[in-house]
Design an enzyme around this catalytic site. Structure first.
Site, short mmCIF file in Angstrom:
data_model
loop_
_atom_site.label_atom_id
_atom_site.label_comp_id
_atom_site.label_asym_id
_atom_site.label_seq_id
_atom_site.Cartn_x
_atom_site.Cartn_y
_atom_site.Cartn_z
N ASN A 104 10.34 39.77 -9.80
CA ASN A 104 9.03 40.15 -10.35
C ASN A 104 8.04 39.04 -9.99
OD1 ASN A 104 6.80 40.83 -11.86
ND2 ASN A 104 7.77 40.49 -13.86
N LYS A 157 4.92 38.93 -10.47
CA LYS A 157 3.80 38.84 -11.41
C LYS A 157 2.47 38.76 -10.63
CE LYS A 157 6.95 37.01 -14.80
NZ LYS A 157 7.22 36.17 -15.94
N HIS A 217 7.29 45.12 -19.96
CA HIS A 217 7.49 43.67 -19.81
C HIS A 217 6.80 42.96 -20.97
CE1 HIS A 217 7.24 39.61 -18.27
NE2 HIS A 217 8.23 39.93 -17.46
N GLU A 219 4.99 40.45 -21.12
CA GLU A 219 3.60 40.07 -20.85
C GLU A 219 2.67 41.28 -21.06
OE1 GLU A 219 4.41 38.27 -17.05
OE2 GLU A 219 5.48 36.68 -18.11
N GLU A 247 15.02 40.30 -21.70
CA GLU A 247 14.24 39.11 -21.39
C GLU A 247 13.78 38.46 -22.69
OE1 GLU A 247 12.49 39.14 -17.17
OE2 GLU A 247 11.08 40.19 -18.43
N GLY A 269 9.50 31.85 -18.21
CA GLY A 269 8.58 30.84 -17.68
C GLY A 269 8.65 29.50 -18.38
N SER A 273 13.80 32.52 -16.91
CA SER A 273 14.13 31.23 -16.29
C SER A 273 15.45 31.25 -15.51
CB SER A 273 14.16 30.12 -17.35
OG SER A 273 12.86 29.94 -17.88
P1 13P Z 1 10.74 33.57 -15.11
O1 13P Z 1 11.96 33.78 -14.25
O2 13P Z 1 9.62 32.90 -14.39
O3 13P Z 1 11.11 32.92 -16.41
O4 13P Z 1 10.19 35.03 -15.48
C1 13P Z 1 11.06 35.98 -15.97
C2 13P Z 1 10.37 37.28 -16.02
O5 13P Z 1 9.49 37.50 -16.85
C3 13P Z 1 10.74 38.29 -15.04
O6 13P Z 1 10.21 39.52 -15.36
#
Ligand code: 13P
Length: 251
Positions: free
Chosen positions: A9, A11, A95, A97, A167, A173, A213
């Site tokens: 992903n 983003k 997600h 976010e 997640e 992150g 992560s």
């Molecule tokens: P990170 O791997 O940067 O922690 O992000 C995970 C994520 O949100 C994947 O959708």
């Protein structure tokens, strides 16, 4: 036997030229006996060029979001049929976010799943608890509710086209991934929830992937857990070497 799924992903990262460079670098590394199904999830703007670059390869294309509506006066949104027409096979739904920054609730997430499936997309439904939820001992309740409400009204046949991504919000992150045992415990609970919402066979066939992560260092022990069927990778998917190392850890 569930085939492992490794999805990147991206983003809101990478311009079109940067996206193409990353795809090019990754395709040079991946061999034909890739141990996992690989899905790239770039920003909308790069989907068309990415689809062109991936033509003829086994790497699948996915989108980060879609509208819950099929078409019409919805300024700024992208529909499921548009994603299909650009070459997407997968789409992320719910997600954290999107849930947190754009106030998407389980009702709209449920509508998005239905819209995605009706157009023939394979959806990856994301669930996860905050650190506060975890500390309060509410992890399984929160995730159980996200699954119940998110999947409400979806048939057994539709469920076959859904994967679940666990997640934990506190792991996204932050550089602080869930420990393999912690993740396995939640994945097992998700499978058991699917078994009661659907049936044991469907629960067994559903891929439940971990995100938060994931790095080349953390992925081997996470991926060796019995109920972890792959990874949803954010930051580490933005670099061909690290994403390739995560894909290879599946071996
Ligand atoms: P990170 O791997 O940067 O922690 O992000 C995970 C994520 O949100 C994947 O959708």
């Amino acid at each position: 036997m569930r085939k492992m799924l490794i999805a990147g992903n991206w983003k809101m990262n990478k311009t079109i030229p940067e996206s193409l460079q990353l795809i090019h670098d990754l395709m040079r590394k991946l061999d034909s006996d890739c141990p996992a199904e690989v899905v790239l999830i770039p920003p909308f703007i790069s989907l068309s060029s990415a689809a062109e670059a991936l033509r003829g390869s086994d790497i699948q294309l996915g989108a980060q979001n879609l509208s819950h509506l099929a078409e019409g006066a919805v300024t700024g949104e992208i529909s499921a049929s548009m994603l299909i027409s650009v070459g997407c096979r997968y789409v992320l739904v719910g997600h954290s976010e999107r849930r947190n920054l754009f106030q998407e609730d389980d009702t709209v997430i449920n509508q998005k799943l239905k819209t995605a499936l009706s157009e023939g997309l394979h959806a990856i439904l994301c669930v996860g608890e905050t650190w506060k939820d975890r500390e309060a001992g509410k992890t399984k309740d929160i995730i159980g509710n996200q699954l119940k409400r998110g999947l409400e009204g979806l048939s057994l046949m539709e469920m076959r086209k859904i994967s679940i991504a666990y997640e934990p919000v506190w792991a996204i992150g932050t550089g602080k991934n869930a420990q393999p045992g912690q993740a396995q415990e939640v994945h097992e609970a998700i499978r058991s929830e699917l078994s009661s919402q659907y049936d044991p066979e469907t629960a067994k066939a559903t891929r439940i992937i971990y995100g938060g992560s994931v790095t080349p260092d953390s992925s081997p022990s996470l991926m060796s857990q019995p109920d972890i069927d792959g990874a949803l990778v954010g930051g580490a998917s933005l670099d061909a070497d690290s994403f390739y190392a995560i894909i290879n850890a599946v071996k």
